[in-house]
Write an enzyme that holds these catalytic residues in place. Structure first.
Site, short mmCIF file in Angstrom:
data_model
loop_
_atom_site.label_atom_id
_atom_site.label_comp_id
_atom_site.label_asym_id
_atom_site.label_seq_id
_atom_site.Cartn_x
_atom_site.Cartn_y
_atom_site.Cartn_z
N HIS A 159 50.55 35.68 35.57
CA HIS A 159 50.47 34.22 35.63
C HIS A 159 51.53 33.65 36.58
CE1 HIS A 159 48.44 35.12 31.84
NE2 HIS A 159 47.88 33.94 31.89
N GLN A 177 42.24 28.79 36.78
CA GLN A 177 43.19 28.41 35.73
C GLN A 177 44.61 28.81 36.12
OE1 GLN A 177 42.91 29.95 31.47
NE2 GLN A 177 41.81 27.99 31.40
N GLU A 180 34.84 33.61 37.41
CA GLU A 180 35.33 33.05 38.67
C GLU A 180 34.39 33.32 39.83
OE1 GLU A 180 38.79 33.30 35.93
OE2 GLU A 180 37.16 34.69 36.49
N ASP A 203 46.46 33.77 39.86
CA ASP A 203 46.31 35.21 39.63
C ASP A 203 44.85 35.59 39.35
OD1 ASP A 203 49.50 35.89 38.66
OD2 ASP A 203 48.73 33.86 38.43
#
Length: 659
Positions: A465, A420, A398, A423
Site C-alpha cells: 500500500h 484504491q 482492475e 499498488d
C-alpha cells in the site's frame, strides 16, 4: 447437419451463402500468398466461418463486434473494402494500422469493429465498456465479443463476464469452442465440459449452438440480440466448432488426431450449407458457379489495388507524432476567481466534481467510490449529486474496469478510474500498457481515460500500500503521467487530465491528502500538462523533483539559506519538461534529481542521462541523484524512514554544494 430455414427469406438465405463463401475463398487465396511470401503470417478460420458470418449478419450494422484473429467473416460481412483488408495484411498504407500492426489487430469505427490484441482476453472488457456506454445513453443496442475456449482461461474472461452480469450489460459473449488453445486440448485448459455449464455461475443465460451451422448461429444471435436490446443483460453463446488448420500456419496440426479432422470435415460449414441450398432448390448450380466467379473476381481486384498501394514512409517524426491523439489544450485560467483554503484531498475532490459538471459524458468508476465515497472519501457525496450511473462501484477487477474505460472511449465517453491504491494497478497492467497506451498509435482510437493512483509511503502501510510505481509507466509511449505536489496543481492538473483525450496516469500522494493545504480558486480551471513549475529561482544549484519530493525540498531549503537554489517541480513526468530543466541547469551548472521511488530504474535516472547528454558543457559537477532504498517498502515506521530518501537528500545537497 440439420438446417432450418423457417422464417428466413430466400434472399436472406442466398445472402448468407455469399457471405460465408467470401471468407473461405479469401482464405484459400491467402494461403497461396503466404507460400509466395506476399503476406507474413496467417491465422486460418477455415471450418469456423459460420460463426463469424452468422453472428455478424444477425446484428445491426451500427452495433459493435469485437472479433479475434480467426474471424475474417466479421470483417468481410461488414463490407470492408477488400483492398483495404489486403493492404492491412501486407502492412501497407491504406490498411487500418499504417503498417504498425498485422492481420486483425485493428479496429474501425466506420464499420463498428474493434479488433483484438495478442493477449486474447482484454477485448472482453472493452465490449463491456461499449455496452455500458450504450446503456447509459439509453440506446437499444447489442454488442458482441468473441473469445476462444483457450482464451477463457485468462482472468480477463472472468472479470468481463462478472462485471457484465453485475451491471446487466447488453453483451453477447460468443465462445468459439474448437477444442484447442493452440496445441493444448480443452481437457488441459479447464475441468468443466461445456461453457453453458459455466455461464450460470455468473448469473448469465447460456446457450449452445452448432457453430458449423450458419442458420443455427444466425437465429441464436438474432434472438439474443433482440432480447438484450429490449432487456439489457449479458448472454453467453457457446459455438461448438473445429479449426481445420493450425493455430497459425507455421504451427502445423501434428498435435491433432487425424480422426478429428475426418469427423469435422464432414461438418464443413460452407460445403454443407451450399449442398443444402442446392437440395432445397433455393439456388442452382449455375448460380453457385456465378457467385464463386464473381467473388474470385472481386478478390483479385482487391489484391490488385492492394498491390498498387505503397508501404509506410519510414519517418521517425511521423511515428512519434502518432503516439498520442492530437490535442491542443485551451487552458481555463483562474484569474479573478474567489479562493478558499483547501487540503490536497479537497482539491482533487473539487476537480472531480467540477469535471462531472463540465462533462456530462464523464463516468467515475472504482471500488467503493459510490455511497462509501472511496477509501479516502474523495468522492463522498457524489452519488447524491450525480447518481449511480455516473459514480459506479465496481467489483474487484482492475483489468476489466480499465478495459471498460477504453470501450467507453470508443463511444466518445470519458472515464476516471480509481485504483484504491496505486499498488493494485498491477492487476490491470496489461490493459494500461498494451490497450490504452497503444490504441491510438495502432488504429487511431484514443483512450479518454484517467487512472487515479493514490501512491507513496510514509504512513506505515507496508509493501502493498506504499509503492511509488510511476516509473513502471514512464517507459510506455502513449501514456501521460501527472504527479502534482500541492492542492493548486492537484485540481488544475486533474481537470486538464480529464479534458485530455489521451490516457493519463494521475498520481496523488496519500501523505499530502490531509497534511498539505493552500488557498486555491473555487472555480473550474486547468493547468498545462507537460509544463514544469519553477517554485524557487536560484543561481547555485538546481533541484529537480516531483510529488512528495517537492515538500521535502521546501523543508530542506530552510537549512540552506546561504545557497541560491532553484527548485523545479516537474508536475508532469511523461512528457517531462526538458526545456525548463535545461534552462535551469545551464544557469546553475549543478543539479540534484531526487524522487521517492527506489533509486535504481527510477525516473531520475532518465533525467540525469538526458542532462549529461544535452547539457554536459554547462555542468560544473557530476549530475547527482537520490531515491529510496532498493527494497520493498517496509511496514515498521523507523524502517520506513530509513527506506525513504529524505535524510539522504540533505547529504547529497551538501556534497554537491562543496563540489
Amino acid at each position: 447437419m440439420q438446417f432450418n430455414k423457417e422464417n428466413i427469406s430466400k434472399d436472406q438465405l442466398i445472402n448468407l451463402y455469399k457471405q460465408i463463401l467470401l471468407p473461405r475463398l479469401i482464405e484459400e487465396k491467402m494461403l497461396i500468398l503466404l507460400r509466395q511470401n506476399k503476406i507474413s503470417k496467417w491465422f486460418s478460420g477455415i471450418g469456423q466461418e459460420a460463426i463469424s458470418v452468422g453472428a455478424t449478419v444477425a446484428l445491426h450494422k451500427d452495433e459493435y463486434i469485437l472479433p479475434m484473429h480467426r474471424n475474417l467473416g466479421v470483417f468481410t460481412t461488414r463490407d470492408i473494402p477488400l483492398s483495404r483488408l489486403f493492404a492491412q495484411f501486407q502492412g501497407k498504407m491504406t490498411g487500418f494500422t499504417k503498417g504498425r500492426d498485422r492481420s486483425f489487430h485493428f479496429g474501425t469505427n466506420d464499420f463498428h469493429i474493434v479488433g483484438m490484441i495478442s493477449h486474447l482476453g482484454p477485448q472482453l472488457a472493452v465490449a463491456d465498456g461499449i455496452a455500458l456506454a450504450n446503456k447509459l445513453a439509453r440506446e437499444d443496442k447489442a454488442t458482441l465479443v468473441f473469445s476462444g475456449d483457450g482464451g477463457s482461461s485468462e482472468g480477463d474472461f472472468h472479470e468481463a463476464l462478472n462485471v457484465a452480469a453485475v451491471w446487466d450489460l447488453p453483451v453477447i459473449f460468443m465462445i468459439e469452442n474448437n477444442g484447442y488453445g493452440l496445441s493444448t486440448p480443452s481437457e488441459e485448459q479447464f475441468k468443466f465440459k461445456n461453457f453453458i455449464d459455466k455461464g450460470p455461475g455468473y448469473g448469465i443465460e447460456s446457450i449452445q449452438v452448432d457453430g458449423n451451422n450458419i442458420l443455427e448461429v444466425y437465429k441464436a444471435v438474432d434472438k439474443a440480440a433482440n432480447e438484450i436490446r429490449k432487456n439489457p443483460r449479458p448472454i453467453l453463446i457457446e459455438a461448438m466448432t473445429f479449426r481445420m488448420r493450425g493455430h497459425e500456419e507455421a504451427s502445423g496440426t501434428k498435435y491433432v488426431p487425424q480422426e478429428l479432422f475426418e469427423k469435422w470435415a464432414q461438418k464443413d460449414p460452407v460445403e454443407n450449407y451450399e449442398r443444402y441450398l442446392l437440395q432445397e432448390g433455393v439456388i442452382s448450380s449455375e448460380e453457385v458457379d456465378k457467385i464463386r466467379k464473381d467473388i474470385k473476381k472481386s478478390i483479385n481486384e482487391g489484391l490488385n489495388l492492394a498491390d498498387e498501394d505503397v508501404y509506410p514512409e519510414v519517418s521517425s517524426e511521423l511515428q512519434i507524432k502518432d503516439v498520442y491523439a492530437p490535442y491542443e489544450a485551451k487552458l481555463v485560467n483562474s484569474i479573478g476567481s474567489a479562493k478558499s483554503t483547501k487540503r490536497y484531498v479537497d482539491a482533487i475532490s473539487d476537480g472531480l466534481k467540477q469535471s462531472l459538471e463540465e462533462f456530462p459524458e464523464l463516468v467515475i468508476m472504482g471500488q467503493d467510490v459510490a455511497e462509501y465515497g472511496g477509501v479516502f472519501k474523495i468522492t463522498e457525496g457524489f452519488v447524491q449529486q450525480f447518481g449511480k450511473d455516473r459514480i459506479r462501484n465496481t467489483p474487484l477487477c482492475e483489468s476489466a474496469i480499465i478495459g471498460i474505460g477504453l470501450g467507453m472511449s470508443i463511444k466518445k465517453q470519458k472515464a476516471v478510474i480509481e485504483m484504491q491504491f496505486a499498488d493494485f494497478v498491477t492487476c490491470g497492467f496489461n490493459q494500461i500498457v498494451n490497450n490504452l497506451a497503444k490504441s491510438y498509435y495502432r488504429w487511431g482510437q484514443n483512450a479518454d481515460v484517467v487512472v487515479r493512483m493514490p501512491t507513496g509511503a510514509g504512513v506505515a502501510a507496508g509493501p502493498f500500500h506504499s509503492q511509488s510505481n510511476e516509473a513502471w509507466f514512464f517507459h510506455t509511449p502513449g501514456l501521460k503521467i501527472v504527479y502534482p505536489s500541492n492542492p493548486y496543481d492537484a485540481k488544475g492538473l486533474l481537470t486538464a487530465a480529464i479534458e485530455e483525450p489521451n490516457p493519463v496516469m494521475y498520481f496523488e500522494h496519500k501523505v499530502m491528502y490531509r497534511s498539505v493545504s493552500d488557498d486555491i480558486p473555487d472555480d473550474y480551471y486547468t493547468l498545462e500538462i507537460g509544463k514544469a513549475s519553477v517554485l524557487k529561482e536560484g543561481e547555485d544549484i538546481t533541484l529537480v523533483t516531483y510529488g512528495m519530493g517537492v515538500q521535502w525540498a521546501q523543508e530542506l531549503l530552510n537549512d540552506f539559506q546561504e545557497l541560491s537554489v532553484e527548485l523545479i517541480d516537474l508536475r508532469t513526468l511523461l512528457p517531462w519538461d526538458t526545456e525548463t530543466v535545461a534552462k535551469s541547469v545551464k544557469k546553475t551548472g549543478k543539479v540534484l534529481i531526487f524522487n521517492e521511488d527506489c533509486l535504481t530504474g527510477s525516473i531520475s535516472g532518465e533525467i540525469a542521462a538526458w542532462i549529461a547528454e544535452n547539457c554536459f558543457q554547462w555542468l560544473d559537477a557530476p549530475v547527482m541523484r537520490e531515491g529510496s532504498l532498493d527494497t520493498p517498502v517496509p511496514f515498521n515506521s523507523e524502517l520506513e524512514k530509513d527506506f525513504l530518501p529524505k535524510q539522504r537528500i540533505k547529504k547529497k545537497l551538501e556534497a554537491l554544494a562543496k563540489f
